[in-house]
Design an enzyme around this catalytic site. Structure first.
Site, short mmCIF file in Angstrom:
data_model
loop_
_atom_site.label_atom_id
_atom_site.label_comp_id
_atom_site.label_asym_id
_atom_site.label_seq_id
_atom_site.Cartn_x
_atom_site.Cartn_y
_atom_site.Cartn_z
N LYS A 85 2.08 2.98 9.89
CA LYS A 85 1.11 3.19 8.83
C LYS A 85 0.12 2.03 8.78
O LYS A 85 -1.08 2.23 8.56
CB LYS A 85 1.85 3.35 7.50
CG LYS A 85 0.98 3.71 6.32
CD LYS A 85 1.84 3.90 5.08
CE LYS A 85 0.99 4.15 3.84
NZ LYS A 85 1.85 4.27 2.62
N HIS A 135 -4.13 2.27 9.40
CA HIS A 135 -5.03 2.02 8.27
C HIS A 135 -5.80 0.71 8.40
O HIS A 135 -6.57 0.37 7.50
CB HIS A 135 -4.23 2.03 6.96
CG HIS A 135 -3.72 3.39 6.60
ND1 HIS A 135 -2.57 3.92 7.14
CD2 HIS A 135 -4.22 4.32 5.75
CE1 HIS A 135 -2.38 5.12 6.63
NE2 HIS A 135 -3.36 5.40 5.80
N LYS A 194 -0.35 -1.05 -4.77
CA LYS A 194 -0.57 -0.34 -3.50
C LYS A 194 -1.49 -1.17 -2.61
O LYS A 194 -2.45 -1.79 -3.09
CB LYS A 194 -1.19 1.03 -3.76
CG LYS A 194 -0.31 1.98 -4.55
CD LYS A 194 0.79 2.58 -3.71
CE LYS A 194 0.27 3.68 -2.80
NZ LYS A 194 1.39 4.36 -2.09
N CYS A 202 -1.03 12.24 -2.53
CA CYS A 202 -1.65 12.23 -1.21
C CYS A 202 -0.90 11.23 -0.34
O CYS A 202 -0.71 10.08 -0.73
CB CYS A 202 -3.14 11.90 -1.27
SG CYS A 202 -3.66 10.85 -2.63
N GLU A 242 -8.42 10.32 8.22
CA GLU A 242 -7.40 11.36 8.16
C GLU A 242 -7.94 12.75 8.44
O GLU A 242 -9.10 13.05 8.13
CB GLU A 242 -6.75 11.37 6.77
CG GLU A 242 -6.08 10.08 6.39
CD GLU A 242 -5.44 10.12 5.02
OE1 GLU A 242 -4.46 9.39 4.81
OE2 GLU A 242 -5.93 10.88 4.15
#
Length: 331
Positions: free
Chosen positions: A92, A96, A132, A144, A220
């Site tokens: 991940k 990102h 986050k 999401c 995405e």
């Protein structure tokens, strides 16, 4: 998007005429301009050295035992090409990260859940937690996140699953994350409760919350899932404070008022999807939310063939890789 499955519009101008907006859409294949082809070639060379082949063997996942940093390192997202063909996997974190080497991160598969109270036509929003790493503090749709590779309950879908609209892998991922983020037991929203509508391909630098040279962002191919419950009183909701700072049920009008409030932050994908398709503020036809019963009980708004593509608004351009428009058509 009324009648989307019956008509595949190719090119930005035709898409704008059909939907009243300037996002780009193609049918089964992404058709880049020459400058886009050059960018794609560079990305392909980059993928060859950074994207791992899919791992073997099923994995269990325990969200309660992982920190936000753990998720970034240990979650393995599904890497795709721009036509949503699965080509590998990546952490991940790697997917990102925005940098000069990968100005828009790595394209990967995602999902966005929109959960409604059928009795009031209200949508459940969440505000992402301040802790986050990507897009903290923003209001967004119900949930999401990403389907992951190698899960014990498969979260991988193939082209046939997309063509027939079943996408059980993405729906399994949605159930997992709804329970993790919002405490909604998997049994309260079975796979059959989710309606797959279409896919959108977007990217956005997290420059509003992390600054102009943000090292984080999203890139995405996002599967849009709608679901309803008869009444919110029948739904177990226990938000996880590590993931969610707040939740709110809103009507269409109340969401419009929230969008107009300069003191609120929103995820770029949610704002664009809501305004251009759910509420259809820019078109003459009713949006998905405007006619929720028809959205949930017919396939009129389903388009499994087209991937809708859009660049972010200006404030989400740039980032650590100084990324500019990808699809050669501004919003």
């Amino acid at each position: 998007m009324n009648g989307m499955r019956r008509t595949v519009v190719r090119g930005a101008a035709a898409a704008a005429a059909m939907h009243g907006h300037r996002s780009m859409m193609w049918g089964s294949a992404f058709v880049p301009s020459s400058s886009s082809r050059e960018r794609q070639a560079a990305r392909s060379r980059h993928y060859a050295t950074t994207v791992a082949p899919p791992k073997n063997g099923p994995a269990t996942w325990d969200g309660a035992s992982l920190s936000q940093s753990d998720f970034m390192e240990k979650d393995t997202v599904l890497v795709t090409d721009y036509n949503d063909n699965l080509i590998g996997s990546a952490s991940k974190r790697a997917a990102h990260e925005f940098s000069p080497a990968q100005p828009r991160g790595i394209c990967h598969r995602a999902f966005s859940v929109f959960l409604f109270d059928a009795s009031t036509n209200e949508l459940l929003l969440q505000q992402r937690a301040a802790g986050k790493i990507t897009f903290p503090n923003v209001w967004t749709n119900t949930c999401c996140s990403h389907p992951l590779h190698g899960m014990e309950v498969s979260e991988t879908d193939g082209p046939g699953d997309v063509r027939n609209g079943s996408v059980h892998g993405v729906k399994n991922a949605a159930k997992r994350k709804l329970e993790h983020e919002l405490g909604i037991p998997a049994g309260e929203l079975p796979v059959e409760a989710f309606k797959f509508l279409t896919r959108v391909h977007y990217w956005a630098s997290d420059s509003v919350t992390h600054g102009e040279k943000s090292p984080w962002g999203e890139h995405e191919i996002d599967y849009i899932l709608f679901a309803t419950v008869p009444s919110k009183s029948q739904l177990t909701l226990s938000p996880n404070g590590e993931e969610v700072d707040d939740v709110r049920w809103v009507t269409n009008r109340q969401l419009s008022e929230m969008f107009a409030d300069p003191g609120l932050l929103f995820s770029p994908w949610f704002r664009i999807i809501a305004k251009r398709w759910m509420m259809n503020e820019t078109g003459s036809q009713r949006g998905w939310w405007d006619d929720l019963d028809r959205t949930m009980n017919t396939d009129e708004f389903c388009d499994y063939d087209t991937i809708y593509r859009f660049d972010p608004p200006e404030e989400h351009m740039g980032g650590a890789g100084d990324a500019g428009p990808l699809f050669d058509a501004p919003l």
